[in-house]
Structure formats: C-alpha cells, structure tokens
Design an enzyme around this catalytic site. Structure first.
Site, PDB file in Angstrom:
ATOM      1  N   GLY A  45     -19.190 -39.480  -1.183  1.00  0.00           N
ATOM      2  CA  GLY A  45     -17.797 -38.972  -0.586  1.00  0.00           C
ATOM      3  C   GLY A  45     -16.784 -38.058  -1.536  1.00  0.00           C
ATOM      4  O   GLY A  45     -17.216 -38.525  -2.565  1.00  0.00           O
ATOM      5  N   GLN A  50      -9.224 -35.729  -5.310  1.00  0.00           N
ATOM      6  CA  GLN A  50     -10.013 -35.645  -6.393  1.00  0.00           C
ATOM      7  C   GLN A  50     -10.383 -34.086  -6.985  1.00  0.00           C
ATOM      8  O   GLN A  50     -11.181 -34.011  -7.715  1.00  0.00           O
ATOM      9  CB  GLN A  50     -11.350 -36.250  -6.023  1.00  0.00           C
ATOM     10  CG  GLN A  50     -11.406 -37.726  -5.712  1.00  0.00           C
ATOM     11  CD  GLN A  50     -12.815 -38.230  -5.578  1.00  0.00           C
ATOM     12  OE1 GLN A  50     -12.953 -38.443  -4.400  1.00  0.00           O
ATOM     13  NE2 GLN A  50     -13.346 -38.760  -6.617  1.00  0.00           N
ATOM     14  N   CYS A  87     -17.743 -43.801  -8.661  1.00  0.00           N
ATOM     15  CA  CYS A  87     -16.564 -42.670  -8.056  1.00  0.00           C
ATOM     16  C   CYS A  87     -17.024 -41.419  -8.878  1.00  0.00           C
ATOM     17  O   CYS A  87     -17.077 -41.630 -10.228  1.00  0.00           O
ATOM     18  CB  CYS A  87     -15.588 -43.173  -8.142  1.00  0.00           C
ATOM     19  SG  CYS A  87     -13.954 -42.296  -7.773  1.00  0.00           S
ATOM     20  N   LEU A  88     -16.737 -40.530  -8.310  1.00  0.00           N
ATOM     21  CA  LEU A  88     -17.031 -39.080  -9.067  1.00  0.00           C
ATOM     22  C   LEU A  88     -15.901 -38.768 -10.201  1.00  0.00           C
ATOM     23  O   LEU A  88     -15.923 -38.066 -10.902  1.00  0.00           O
ATOM     24  CB  LEU A  88     -17.247 -37.921  -8.074  1.00  0.00           C
ATOM     25  CG  LEU A  88     -18.581 -38.209  -7.217  1.00  0.00           C
ATOM     26  CD1 LEU A  88     -18.460 -36.945  -5.936  1.00  0.00           C
ATOM     27  CD2 LEU A  88     -19.713 -37.808  -8.144  1.00  0.00           C
ATOM     28  N   HIS A 129     -13.694 -46.596   0.643  1.00  0.00           N
ATOM     29  CA  HIS A 129     -13.476 -45.932  -0.767  1.00  0.00           C
ATOM     30  C   HIS A 129     -12.756 -44.650  -0.649  1.00  0.00           C
ATOM     31  O   HIS A 129     -11.760 -44.378  -1.569  1.00  0.00           O
ATOM     32  CB  HIS A 129     -14.847 -45.912  -1.484  1.00  0.00           C
ATOM     33  CG  HIS A 129     -14.828 -45.030  -2.651  1.00  0.00           C
ATOM     34  ND1 HIS A 129     -15.195 -45.840  -4.019  1.00  0.00           N
ATOM     35  CD2 HIS A 129     -14.411 -43.781  -3.165  1.00  0.00           C
ATOM     36  CE1 HIS A 129     -14.853 -45.089  -5.100  1.00  0.00           C
ATOM     37  NE2 HIS A 129     -14.585 -43.727  -4.567  1.00  0.00           N
ATOM     38  N   GLU A 130     -13.053 -43.970   0.050  1.00  0.00           N
ATOM     39  CA  GLU A 130     -12.479 -42.633   0.244  1.00  0.00           C
ATOM     40  C   GLU A 130     -10.958 -42.726   0.725  1.00  0.00           C
ATOM     41  O   GLU A 130     -10.161 -42.042   0.342  1.00  0.00           O
ATOM     42  CB  GLU A 130     -13.244 -41.617   1.156  1.00  0.00           C
ATOM     43  CG  GLU A 130     -14.650 -41.373   0.621  1.00  0.00           C
ATOM     44  CD  GLU A 130     -14.775 -40.892  -1.028  1.00  0.00           C
ATOM     45  OE1 GLU A 130     -13.760 -40.205  -1.137  1.00  0.00           O
ATOM     46  OE2 GLU A 130     -15.592 -41.238  -1.540  1.00  0.00           O
ATOM     47  N   HIS A 133      -8.819 -43.617  -1.572  1.00  0.00           N
ATOM     48  CA  HIS A 133      -8.167 -42.486  -2.599  1.00  0.00           C
ATOM     49  C   HIS A 133      -6.838 -41.741  -2.081  1.00  0.00           C
ATOM     50  O   HIS A 133      -6.032 -41.288  -2.937  1.00  0.00           O
ATOM     51  CB  HIS A 133      -9.181 -41.476  -2.709  1.00  0.00           C
ATOM     52  CG  HIS A 133     -10.230 -41.571  -3.810  1.00  0.00           C
ATOM     53  ND1 HIS A 133      -9.993 -41.412  -5.135  1.00  0.00           N
ATOM     54  CD2 HIS A 133     -11.518 -41.788  -3.703  1.00  0.00           C
ATOM     55  CE1 HIS A 133     -11.030 -41.760  -5.597  1.00  0.00           C
ATOM     56  NE2 HIS A 133     -12.139 -41.593  -5.003  1.00  0.00           N
TER      57      HIS A 133
END
Ligand code: CO
Length: 151
Positions: A45, A50, A87-88, A129-130, A133
């Site tokens: 995701g 991000q 996480c990226l 998770h997304e 953000h």
C-alpha cells in the site's frame, strides 16, 4: 512517473490530510504515479502523504485486488489480529501490530463515485495501515518489537 517516497522524519507524514474535493486530471495523474511507485517498491500500500501530497487518497495492492481509496472512512471494525508490518516510509524495519481482523470502509474512486468494501485479514491490515497515514499515524506508533529486517 516514479515519485520519491518520503521517509520518517518528514513532517508531511504527520499531517492530518485534507479531503479530496476535485476529481480531476491532477488527481488521476497523482494516482497513476503512486501506482507506478508502489509497484516498483513492491509494497502492499501507499498513501498520498508518502509521496509528499497530504490528501486523503491511498492505494492498496493485495491478493484481493488493486484498490484506489479516495476519502476512505471506516463504517465498522471487528475482531483482532496480531502480525508483522512494515512501511515504505520506514525502510528496513518491521514490527508487530495489533489491528482489527475485519473492516468495512466507504470510499470514492478517482471519478468521485461512492463504494463500500469489506476487508479481512491481510487486506484489512493494509487498509488500516494506509488509513492511519491519512491522520499522520505511522505503524511504528502502534508496534511492538520494531526490528531491523534482514534483506
Ligand atoms: Co506505510
């Protein structure tokens, strides 16, 4: 176009993101870039903040499909699951996070049309998770046992 993925420490990751109000070519271009960026990074995701854009838009790429969720809102959350997450924007780390096991969200697509989806398991984890953000929350705020990933 591949965009740079913002890393932890950048204040854009801590913003409460603004709702999307214009479903235009600019949004479509952003989503296309995010998709390309996510595929290259091989993540599950990616949220707009991000890539430095603090608006309420996320991508989720899971076995159930590839999803664009604009202005997503939880309808309900059920159960509990405990498992690993990364996480990226927090490269090279992973941690154990407790999430709901099943969630329902309503959202809009890139044209502004409204939908709902129920997500379970890993899909639910990715959605949670997304969506975090979009409120400036990182999984590391909730995780136990954050550790370096061996790669
Ligand atoms: Co993340």
């Amino acid at each position: 176009m591949i965009r740079e993925i913002v890393q932890v420490g950048d204040e854009v990751l801590r913003k409460k993101c603004e709702p999307v109000t214009r479903f235009d070519g600019e949004l479509a271009a952003l989503l296309d870039d995010m998709k390309e960026t996510l595929k290259k990074a091989e993540g599950a995701g990616l949220a707009a903040p991000q890539v430095g854009v603090p608006i309420r838009a996320v991508l989720v790429d899971v076995p159930e499909g590839f999803f664009e969720f604009i202005n997503p809102v939880f309808v309900w959350q059920k159960g509990e699951q405990v498992g690993p997450e990364g996480c990226l924007s927090v490269r090279g780390k992973s941690g154990i996070v407790c999430r709901p096991n099943k969630v329902k969200i309503i959202y809009q697509d890139r044209h502004g049309d409204k939908y709902a989806v129920v997500a379970r398991g890993w899909f639910a984890r990715a959605v949670c998770h997304e969506l975090d953000h979009l409120d400036g929350i990182l999984y590391t705020d909730k995780a136990e046992n954050i550790r370096d990933e061996e790669d």
